[in-house]
Each structure stands twice: as C-alpha cells, then as structure tokens.
Design a protein around this motif. Structure first.
Motif, PDB file in Angstrom:
ATOM      1  N   VAL A  91       0.829  -1.196   0.000  1.00 52.54           N
ATOM      2  CA  VAL A  91       0.000   0.000   0.000  1.00 52.54           C
ATOM      3  C   VAL A  91       0.866   1.248   0.000  1.00 52.54           C
ATOM      4  CG1 VAL A  91      -1.845   1.205   1.216  1.00 52.54           C
ATOM      5  CG2 VAL A  91      -1.671  -1.261   1.400  1.00 52.54           C
ATOM      6  N   LYS A  92       0.569   2.138  -0.927  1.00 51.41           N
ATOM      7  CA  LYS A  92       1.274   3.426  -0.965  1.00 51.41           C
ATOM      8  C   LYS A  92       0.372   4.446  -0.279  1.00 51.41           C
ATOM      9  CE  LYS A  92       3.896   6.296  -4.108  1.00 51.41           C
ATOM     10  NZ  LYS A  92       4.286   6.479  -5.512  1.00 51.41           N
ATOM     11  N   LEU A  93       0.910   5.060   0.778  1.00 51.70           N
ATOM     12  CA  LEU A  93       0.158   6.022   1.569  1.00 51.70           C
ATOM     13  C   LEU A  93       0.802   7.400   1.484  1.00 51.70           C
ATOM     14  CD1 LEU A  93      -0.317   4.010   4.888  1.00 51.70           C
ATOM     15  CD2 LEU A  93      -1.979   4.265   3.047  1.00 51.70           C
ATOM     16  N   THR A 101       5.212  10.439   1.097  1.00 57.51           N
ATOM     17  CA  THR A 101       4.601   9.142   0.806  1.00 57.51           C
ATOM     18  C   THR A 101       5.468   8.024   1.365  1.00 57.51           C
ATOM     19  OG1 THR A 101       5.681   8.963  -1.345  1.00 57.51           O
ATOM     20  CG2 THR A 101       3.488   9.956  -1.317  1.00 57.51           C
ATOM     21  N   VAL A 102       4.807   6.945   1.679  1.00 60.37           N
ATOM     22  CA  VAL A 102       5.492   5.763   2.196  1.00 60.37           C
ATOM     23  C   VAL A 102       4.751   4.535   1.666  1.00 60.37           C
ATOM     24  CG1 VAL A 102       4.168   5.671   4.353  1.00 60.37           C
ATOM     25  CG2 VAL A 102       6.457   4.681   4.262  1.00 60.37           C
ATOM     26  N   GLU A 103       5.519   3.473   1.439  1.00 66.80           N
ATOM     27  CA  GLU A 103       4.915   2.243   0.937  1.00 66.80           C
ATOM     28  C   GLU A 103       5.095   1.154   1.989  1.00 66.80           C
ATOM     29  OE1 GLU A 103       4.737   1.326  -3.534  1.00 66.80           O
ATOM     30  OE2 GLU A 103       6.334   0.027  -2.777  1.00 66.80           O
ATOM     31  N   TYR A 104       3.990   0.511   2.373  1.00 64.19           N
ATOM     32  CA  TYR A 104       4.022  -0.552   3.370  1.00 64.19           C
ATOM     33  C   TYR A 104       3.552  -1.859   2.766  1.00 64.19           C
ATOM     34  CZ  TYR A 104       4.443   2.914   7.120  1.00 64.19           C
ATOM     35  OH  TYR A 104       4.876   3.911   7.943  1.00 64.19           O
ATOM     36  N   PHE A 105       4.187  -2.935   3.203  1.00 61.84           N
ATOM     37  CA  PHE A 105       3.763  -4.290   2.876  1.00 61.84           C
ATOM     38  C   PHE A 105       2.971  -4.741   4.095  1.00 61.84           C
ATOM     39  CE2 PHE A 105       5.537  -8.849   2.000  1.00 61.84           C
ATOM     40  CZ  PHE A 105       4.287  -9.252   1.554  1.00 61.84           C
ATOM     41  N   ILE A 106       1.692  -5.049   3.945  1.00 58.36           N
ATOM     42  CA  ILE A 106       0.845  -5.445   5.065  1.00 58.36           C
ATOM     43  C   ILE A 106       1.020  -6.951   5.291  1.00 58.36           C
ATOM     44  CG2 ILE A 106      -1.483  -5.454   6.031  1.00 58.36           C
ATOM     45  CD1 ILE A 106      -0.292  -2.631   5.436  1.00 58.36           C
ATOM     46  N   VAL A 107       1.471  -7.298   6.490  1.00 60.84           N
ATOM     47  CA  VAL A 107       1.763  -8.692   6.840  1.00 60.84           C
ATOM     48  C   VAL A 107       1.086  -9.032   8.164  1.00 60.84           C
ATOM     49  CG1 VAL A 107       3.990  -8.731   5.613  1.00 60.84           C
ATOM     50  CG2 VAL A 107       3.916  -8.065   8.020  1.00 60.84           C
ATOM     51  N   LYS A 150      -3.757   9.189   3.104  1.00 60.47           N
ATOM     52  CA  LYS A 150      -4.578   8.936   1.935  1.00 60.47           C
ATOM     53  C   LYS A 150      -3.993   7.726   1.237  1.00 60.47           C
ATOM     54  CE  LYS A 150      -6.512  10.889  -2.242  1.00 60.47           C
ATOM     55  NZ  LYS A 150      -6.666  12.057  -3.082  1.00 60.47           N
ATOM     56  N   ILE A 151      -4.841   6.780   0.851  1.00 61.80           N
ATOM     57  CA  ILE A 151      -4.385   5.577   0.164  1.00 61.80           C
ATOM     58  C   ILE A 151      -4.232   5.906  -1.312  1.00 61.80           C
ATOM     59  CG2 ILE A 151      -4.917   3.174  -0.403  1.00 61.80           C
ATOM     60  CD1 ILE A 151      -6.561   3.101   2.238  1.00 61.80           C
ATOM     61  N   LEU A 152      -2.976   5.904  -1.785  1.00 61.73           N
ATOM     62  CA  LEU A 152      -2.702   6.260  -3.176  1.00 61.73           C
ATOM     63  C   LEU A 152      -2.735   5.062  -4.110  1.00 61.73           C
ATOM     64  CD1 LEU A 152       0.298   8.711  -2.612  1.00 61.73           C
ATOM     65  CD2 LEU A 152      -2.114   9.291  -2.882  1.00 61.73           C
ATOM     66  N   ASP A 153      -2.293   3.897  -3.621  1.00 57.01           N
ATOM     67  CA  ASP A 153      -2.239   2.729  -4.496  1.00 57.01           C
ATOM     68  C   ASP A 153      -2.258   1.461  -3.667  1.00 57.01           C
ATOM     69  OD1 ASP A 153      -2.038   1.411  -6.965  1.00 57.01           O
ATOM     70  OD2 ASP A 153       0.134   1.375  -6.909  1.00 57.01           O
ATOM     71  N   ILE A 154      -2.827   0.407  -4.239  1.00 59.15           N
ATOM     72  CA  ILE A 154      -2.867  -0.914  -3.607  1.00 59.15           C
ATOM     73  C   ILE A 154      -2.428  -1.930  -4.647  1.00 59.15           C
ATOM     74  CG2 ILE A 154      -4.293  -2.655  -2.475  1.00 59.15           C
ATOM     75  CD1 ILE A 154      -6.314  -0.361  -1.875  1.00 59.15           C
TER      76      ILE A 154
END
Length: 157
Positions: A91-93, A101-107, A150-154
C-alpha cells in the motif's frame, strides 16, 4: 493459539529458523553441556548451569515456533485483492500533514518489521487501512496525535 498469517516468504523463514535451531543450535548447546561436565562436579558448576538454561530456552523457542507453524495460514499472492487493503497488499500512503509518501507491505503480526516497511495488520495504521480502498483517507490515533493518510495505491505483493 490464534491463527498466524504468513506470506510465503515468512513461512519459509520460519521453517528455516526451526531447522537451524533443531539441528545446528541443538548441537552447539549439547557440546557446551558436554564440555561443562568435564569441569567436574555439576552441583557447583556455573558453566553447566548456564548451558542447561540455554538448552531450556532453546527448546522453548523451538516449541513456540513449531506451534506457530502448525497454526499458520499462508497468504498466496493470487489470493490478494487490489480492490481493498488486505494482508499481502503493498500500500502506498500519503501522510497528508507531512506531505510525504510511504509504501508498506501489510503482513501478519509474526512477520512485522517496521525497518523493512513490513507493517502488521494489528498495528494502529494496519488496522485503520485494512479493508479500505484506493483514494480513501484514514485517520490513525498515535501517541503524538492523530495522523491522516490517503491511500494512493494498492498492489498485490
């Protein structure tokens, strides 16, 4: 024990750690115990006591990891939807206030590692964005005040 949700990578890491502890680490500890016995009377042998304590901790760790493996469910990349945030999503937030912006891998919580941007589904941010869709804004309560993302990309991992 509750279900442990793992990525395929996390599942393999867990299996490798168990294998290492069962084989190499057990041998190392057994050797320490053998050497400590040679020091003489084990009743007053600090080396022996220390090695036996290490052995007990090792066996507890192995049992805990084996239980985690038994209760695990692996999330395969094909199962991950890109419609809404879920475990296995990348998820890019956008931090609205910091304008970054920051990108997280949801685990799952067993694999969480903030240093690698692996965010637990049980963390405050993880909980807030689970099930949310691209374009949505979420507010997260944090010790230093509320954060807005804000959720920019999934994407699927």
């Amino acid at each position: 024990m509750k279900e442990v949700i793992l990525t395929p990578e996390g599942y393999e890491k867990l299996k490798q750690e168990i294998d290492y502890l069962r084989n190499e680490k057990r041998r190392e500890v057994a050797e320490r115990i053998r050497i400590a016995r040679e020091f003489g009377d084990i009743a007053e042998n600090a080396e022996y006591d220390d090695a036996k304590n290490e052995q007990a901790l090792l066996e507890h760790r192995i049992a805990t990891l084996e239980e985690r493996l038994l209760n695990s469910r692996v999330i395969e990349p094909g199962e991950v939807s890109t419609d809404a945030v879920s475990i296995g999503s990348v998820v890019k937030l956008e931090d609205i206030e910091a304008k970054s912006t920051v990108e997280y891998f949801i685990v799952g919580s067993a694999e969480a590692n903030p240093a690698e941007n692996k965010l637990s589904n049980e963390s405050p941010v993880g909980k807030a964005i689970l099930g949310r869709k691209k374009g949505e804004t979420v507010e997260v309560a944090a010790p230093r005040g509320a954060l807005k993302f804000k959720i920019l990309d999934i994407k699927a991992a």
